[in-house]
Design a protein around this motif. Structure first.
Motif, PDB file in Angstrom:
ATOM      1  N   SER A 143     -17.812  -2.555   1.197  1.00 19.25           N
ATOM      2  CA  SER A 143     -16.976  -3.624   0.651  1.00 19.25           C
ATOM      3  C   SER A 143     -17.694  -4.950   0.847  1.00 19.25           C
ATOM      4  O   SER A 143     -18.615  -5.065   1.659  1.00 19.25           O
ATOM      5  N   ARG A 166     -11.359  -8.356   0.282  1.00 16.60           N
ATOM      6  CA  ARG A 166     -12.678  -7.824  -0.044  1.00 16.60           C
ATOM      7  C   ARG A 166     -12.624  -7.012  -1.331  1.00 16.60           C
ATOM      8  O   ARG A 166     -11.613  -6.394  -1.622  1.00 16.60           O
ATOM      9  N   GLU A 173      -7.540  -9.575  -3.048  1.00 21.89           N
ATOM     10  CA  GLU A 173      -7.752  -8.131  -2.870  1.00 21.89           C
ATOM     11  C   GLU A 173      -7.286  -7.682  -1.486  1.00 21.89           C
ATOM     12  O   GLU A 173      -7.117  -8.484  -0.578  1.00 21.89           O
ATOM     13  N   ALA A 174      -7.129  -6.364  -1.327  1.00 26.27           N
ATOM     14  CA  ALA A 174      -6.778  -5.800  -0.022  1.00 26.27           C
ATOM     15  C   ALA A 174      -7.833  -6.220   0.996  1.00 26.27           C
ATOM     16  O   ALA A 174      -9.031  -6.096   0.738  1.00 26.27           O
ATOM     17  N   ASP A 175      -7.415  -6.738   2.103  1.00 29.75           N
ATOM     18  CA  ASP A 175      -8.311  -7.217   3.158  1.00 29.75           C
ATOM     19  C   ASP A 175      -9.240  -8.335   2.690  1.00 29.75           C
ATOM     20  O   ASP A 175     -10.250  -8.627   3.335  1.00 29.75           O
TER      21      ASP A 175
END
Length: 157
Positions: free
Chosen positions: A139, A107, A103-105
């Motif tokens: 998140s 998280r 996932e993005a970052d």
């Protein structure tokens, strides 16, 4: 002018939001005290008043690709030393099926949405307003842990 202000939910979970979650381990979800319950406001002008009361109906926890959980109440607060963390929440929880690594970052987003029903009465009339929501966003990191079982030295193979 008087306004009916819906409380903003907060993300509450065990293990906590700042703690990496693990695939396959139950996570308890709940709303803190004061977020779940009726909220009222009355507006008045000479000779007429109208009262609106909002009542929470459902809370939805959206973890993006990590899944969605809907609960009919605020959930149960996890009590360390009392509740069994491996047992899962009795009314509002999630078990992640995969990690958030892709996932993005790294998280999963967490969006907590409380759905409200608002009833109003005044000036000899009454009605219901549906579709109102309050929302919070956060998140969470979900990792994966794997174990390898090896025989003890000198043990049977």
């Amino acid at each position: 002018m008087k306004k009916l202000v819906l409380p903003t939910p907060q993300v509450a979970m065990s293990p906590g939001v700042g703690v990496p979650q693990l695939v396959g381990v139950p996570v308890w979800l709940w709303l803190p005290a004061g977020v779940w319950g009726p909220v009222s406001a009355t507006a008045a002008v000479p000779g007429v008043s109208v009262t609106a009361t909002a009542s929470p109906r459902e809370v939805a926890w959206d973890f993006g690709d990590g899944g969605v959980v809907s609960c009919g109440g605020p959930g149960t607060v996890y009590r360390p030393g009392v509740d069994d963390p491996a047992g899962g929440s009795p009314d509002c929880g999630v078990v992640f099926a995969r990690s958030s690594v892709g996932e993005a970052d790294g998280r999963f987003p967490v969006t907590v949405t409380v759905r409200w029903q608002v009833g109003w009465a005044g000036a000899g009339q009454q009605g219901v307003v549906a579709g109102l929501t309050s929302r919070a966003v956060s998140s969470v990191v979900v990792g994966e842990s794997q174990a390898l079982a090896v025989p003890a030295s000198g043990g049977a193979r």
